[in-house]
Write a protein that holds these residues in place. Structure first.
Motif, PDB file in Angstrom:
ATOM      1  N   ASP A   1      32.361  21.607  25.396  1.00  0.00           N
ATOM      2  CA  ASP A   1      32.537  22.874  26.108  1.00  0.00           C
ATOM      3  C   ASP A   1      33.724  23.638  25.535  1.00  0.00           C
ATOM      4  N   PHE A   2      33.879  24.851  26.015  1.00  0.00           N
ATOM      5  CA  PHE A   2      35.040  25.658  25.637  1.00  0.00           C
ATOM      6  C   PHE A   2      35.418  26.543  26.819  1.00  0.00           C
ATOM      7  N   LYS A   3      36.624  27.023  26.793  1.00  0.00           N
ATOM      8  CA  LYS A   3      37.139  27.864  27.878  1.00  0.00           C
ATOM      9  C   LYS A   3      37.390  29.274  27.359  1.00  0.00           C
ATOM     10  N   GLU A   4      37.172  30.245  28.237  1.00  0.00           N
ATOM     11  CA  GLU A   4      37.447  31.639  27.906  1.00  0.00           C
ATOM     12  C   GLU A   4      38.036  32.343  29.131  1.00  0.00           C
ATOM     13  N   ASP A   5      38.951  33.249  28.879  1.00  0.00           N
ATOM     14  CA  ASP A   5      39.462  34.085  29.956  1.00  0.00           C
ATOM     15  C   ASP A   5      38.398  35.111  30.332  1.00  0.00           C
ATOM     16  N   ALA A   6      38.357  35.445  31.612  1.00  0.00           N
ATOM     17  CA  ALA A   6      37.374  36.417  32.101  1.00  0.00           C
ATOM     18  C   ALA A   6      38.051  37.348  33.092  1.00  0.00           C
ATOM     19  N   ILE A   7      37.334  38.390  33.455  1.00  0.00           N
ATOM     20  CA  ILE A   7      37.856  39.363  34.412  1.00  0.00           C
ATOM     21  C   ILE A   7      36.713  39.784  35.326  1.00  0.00           C
ATOM     22  N   VAL A   8      37.025  40.037  36.585  1.00  0.00           N
ATOM     23  CA  VAL A   8      36.013  40.466  37.543  1.00  0.00           C
ATOM     24  C   VAL A   8      35.696  41.946  37.299  1.00  0.00           C
ATOM     25  N   VAL A   9      34.436  42.223  37.018  1.00  0.00           N
ATOM     26  CA  VAL A   9      33.988  43.597  36.808  1.00  0.00           C
ATOM     27  C   VAL A   9      32.747  43.835  37.651  1.00  0.00           C
ATOM     28  N   SER A  10      32.380  45.100  37.759  1.00  0.00           N
ATOM     29  CA  SER A  10      31.185  45.445  38.506  1.00  0.00           C
ATOM     30  C   SER A  10      29.948  45.209  37.656  1.00  0.00           C
ATOM     31  N   GLU A  11      28.939  44.625  38.275  1.00  0.00           N
ATOM     32  CA  GLU A  11      27.672  44.452  37.566  1.00  0.00           C
ATOM     33  C   GLU A  11      26.991  45.795  37.362  1.00  0.00           C
TER      34      GLU A  11
ATOM     35  N   VAL B   1      28.830  36.531  33.822  1.00  0.00           N
ATOM     36  CA  VAL B   1      28.502  35.331  34.603  1.00  0.00           C
ATOM     37  C   VAL B   1      28.481  35.707  36.085  1.00  0.00           C
ATOM     38  N   ALA B   2      27.372  35.427  36.753  1.00  0.00           N
ATOM     39  CA  ALA B   2      27.263  35.661  38.187  1.00  0.00           C
ATOM     40  C   ALA B   2      27.739  34.422  38.939  1.00  0.00           C
ATOM     41  N   PHE B   3      28.483  34.632  40.030  1.00  0.00           N
ATOM     42  CA  PHE B   3      28.972  33.516  40.830  1.00  0.00           C
ATOM     43  C   PHE B   3      29.331  34.024  42.220  1.00  0.00           C
ATOM     44  N   GLN B   4      29.525  33.086  43.147  1.00  0.00           N
ATOM     45  CA  GLN B   4      29.925  33.411  44.517  1.00  0.00           C
ATOM     46  C   GLN B   4      31.279  32.788  44.799  1.00  0.00           C
ATOM     47  N   SER B   5      32.236  33.602  45.222  1.00  0.00           N
ATOM     48  CA  SER B   5      33.579  33.113  45.516  1.00  0.00           C
ATOM     49  C   SER B   5      33.797  33.044  47.018  1.00  0.00           C
ATOM     50  N   GLU B   6      34.587  32.036  47.426  1.00  0.00           N
ATOM     51  CA  GLU B   6      34.934  31.929  48.848  1.00  0.00           C
ATOM     52  C   GLU B   6      35.966  32.981  49.229  1.00  0.00           C
ATOM     53  N   GLU B   7      36.717  33.446  48.254  1.00  0.00           N
ATOM     54  CA  GLU B   7      37.777  34.424  48.485  1.00  0.00           C
ATOM     55  C   GLU B   7      37.304  35.807  48.061  1.00  0.00           C
ATOM     56  N   LYS B   8      37.955  36.836  48.597  1.00  0.00           N
ATOM     57  CA  LYS B   8      37.665  38.191  48.178  1.00  0.00           C
ATOM     58  C   LYS B   8      38.269  38.416  46.801  1.00  0.00           C
ATOM     59  N   LEU B   9      37.456  38.843  45.873  1.00  0.00           N
ATOM     60  CA  LEU B   9      37.931  39.099  44.521  1.00  0.00           C
ATOM     61  C   LEU B   9      37.886  40.591  44.236  1.00  0.00           C
ATOM     62  N   PHE B  10      39.035  41.151  43.906  1.00  0.00           N
ATOM     63  CA  PHE B  10      39.104  42.559  43.581  1.00  0.00           C
ATOM     64  C   PHE B  10      38.669  42.786  42.137  1.00  0.00           C
ATOM     65  N   LEU B  11      38.174  43.983  41.867  1.00  0.00           N
ATOM     66  CA  LEU B  11      37.837  44.331  40.494  1.00  0.00           C
ATOM     67  C   LEU B  11      39.090  44.222  39.638  1.00  0.00           C
ATOM     68  N   GLY B  12      38.955  43.590  38.483  1.00  0.00           N
ATOM     69  CA  GLY B  12      40.103  43.400  37.606  1.00  0.00           C
ATOM     70  C   GLY B  12      40.785  42.054  37.782  1.00  0.00           C
ATOM     71  N   TYR B  13      40.296  41.209  38.709  1.00  0.00           N
ATOM     72  CA  TYR B  13      40.896  39.901  38.967  1.00  0.00           C
ATOM     73  C   TYR B  13      40.679  38.984  37.752  1.00  0.00           C
ATOM     74  N   ASP B  14      41.740  38.251  37.351  1.00  0.00           N
ATOM     75  CA  ASP B  14      41.647  37.345  36.203  1.00  0.00           C
ATOM     76  C   ASP B  14      41.053  36.000  36.609  1.00  0.00           C
ATOM     77  N   LEU B  15      40.124  35.504  35.797  1.00  0.00           N
ATOM     78  CA  LEU B  15      39.485  34.208  36.010  1.00  0.00           C
ATOM     79  C   LEU B  15      39.430  33.470  34.678  1.00  0.00           C
TER      80      LEU B  15
END
Length: 411
Positions: free
Chosen positions: A44-54, A316-330
């Motif tokens: 596997d590999f890891k990548e930084d991501a950001i929350v954006v609007s679909e 990547v589509a996913f469901q978070s337990e927390e509220k994620l604002f647009l621009g949130y780093d993942l």
């Protein structure tokens, strides 16, 4: 005596040396070993991501003009809500000028035809009618004069007078009819005149329709409910159609977006499972995700070290337990290979001789240089397809210079 003592000491030392050598050779070598077990082989590999609007919308001005209003960045808007408006004064002036030109062309076309006056036509029609009545009377007189002339009752001069009067009356009617026909003929357009003016009118009307279309877009409304993530202009600024002024993103349908190296993206598939990691203070939360979009092209980007890299955009589509604002780093953990329940060894336990792979296997209490064949591999492990069985013992560090075939070991 002294010499005999000396020889005795030398003998004792030699015996001790030989004994130590024998002991050293027969003493088991202490090693670290591990038992061969089945495990999951994962790459596997890891990548930084950001929350954006679909669903995001990039909005550009409908025409080049000055903004009279634009919504602020960060504002929440509803579908159909006014988000910007354009100055339409120039467009209205252009439309007025084109409308005036259209009227002018219509006037020019009307002037290209000679007018037909009703009074003139009516006068000629009356004259023609009266002339025809006169012809009818003169024809009667002519027939009577001819009969009298034929019987010798009147001289030839009187007959010819009646004949000439009838001929003159007929010529006068023909002249009036020709004059009337000429009036109508002069009122007919020349060939091509109508086509010429129709073309000018259509061109002006097309320009007016284009302006009407722009005027209908003077006010810009939100295509969907969401957040204004970018507002690139201010009220009163002149804007162009080639430069977007607003980016609207839906806050309800979000994805984690990452830019993945081309060589890693080549192994990805739609629907592939991904682990999404969210950091909240010192805590990490992990959510299952699914790849829903892989871009068809790569972008050239700069790495943190300043190197150019080819990267592909992945959502990547996913469901978070927390509220994620647009621009949130993942961060994303993406598997490129998984082999469940296989014999896998750390690459550090395997060594190569003449392009063949070996491990040090503990057979009973002695070492054996065991050849192995490998299959899949991750960054750190090999899949062992032949040469070892589950439960076998191998040496963890194959680079110890004391390791040799048949050596006794202790672990």
């Amino acid at each position: 005596m002294k010499k005999s003592i000396k020889f005795i000491l030398i003998g004792i030392i030699a015996v001790l040396a030989i004994g130590y050598t024998v002991y050293s050779m027969t003493k088991p070598l202490e090693v670290k070993a591990t038992k061969v077990e089945k495990a999951d082989l994962i790459s596997d590999f890891k990548e930084d991501a950001i929350v954006v609007s679909e669903d995001s919308y990039t909005i550009s001005p409908p025409y080049d003009a000055k903004l009279t209003f634009i919504v602020e960045q960060g504002a929440n808007v509803k579908s159909g809500e006014l988000i910007a408006s354009m100055d339409d004064a120039d467009l209205k002036n252009q439309k007025s000028q084109l409308s005036a030109q259209l009227k002018s062309v219509g006037g020019q076309q009307a002037m290209s035809k000679s007018p037909v006056y009703d009074s003139q036509v009516e006068s000629l029609n009356i004259a023609i009618a009266m002339g025809k009545d006169q012809i009818a009377r003169l024809e009667t007189s002519y027939e009577r004069a001819k009969a009298l002339y034929d019987s010798g009752a009147i001289p030839k001069v009187e007959f010819e007078a009646a004949e000439n009067a009838l001929h003159d009356a007929k010529n006068q009617v023909k002249l009036k009819e020709s004059e009337l026909a000429l009036i109508y003929e002069s009122a007919v357009e020349k060939p091509g005149t109508s086509t010429y003016y129709s073309g000018q009118k259509e061109a002006l009307q097309a320009q007016i329709r284009a302006i009407d279309e722009k005027l209908a877009k003077t006010k810009i409304y939100a295509p969907a409910s969401g957040v204004i993530t970018k507002s690139n202009a201010k009220s009163g600024a002149f804007v162009s159609t080639i430069t977007p002024i607003i980016e609207l993103s839906s806050a309800t349908q979000t994805v984690a977006r990452a830019n993945v190296l081309v060589q890693d993206a080549a192994a990805l598939k739609l629907g592939q499972n991904v682990t999404v990691t969210q950091k909240i203070r010192n805590e990490e939360k992990h959510y299952p995700g699914t790849i829903v979009k892989i871009s068809d092209y790569a972008n050239t980007m700069q790495s943190p070290l300043g190197l150019e890299e080819q990267r592909v955009e992945v959502d990547v589509a996913f469901q978070s337990e927390e509220k994620l604002f647009l621009g949130y780093d993942l961060s994303l953990t993406i598997e490129t290979m998984r082999k469940n329940s296989v014999i896998a060894l750390p690459k550090t336990t395997v060594f190569e001789i003449d392009d063949k792979k070996y491990v040090w296997k503990i057979d009973g209490q002695t070492l054996k240089k065991q050849e192995v064949e490998t299959g899949y591999e991750s960054d750190f492990d090999y899949e062992i397809t032949q040469g070892l069985s589950e439960g076998d013992l191998i040496i963890l560090d194959p680079n110890d210079a004391q390791l040799e075939e048949g050596k006794k070991v202790k672990y």
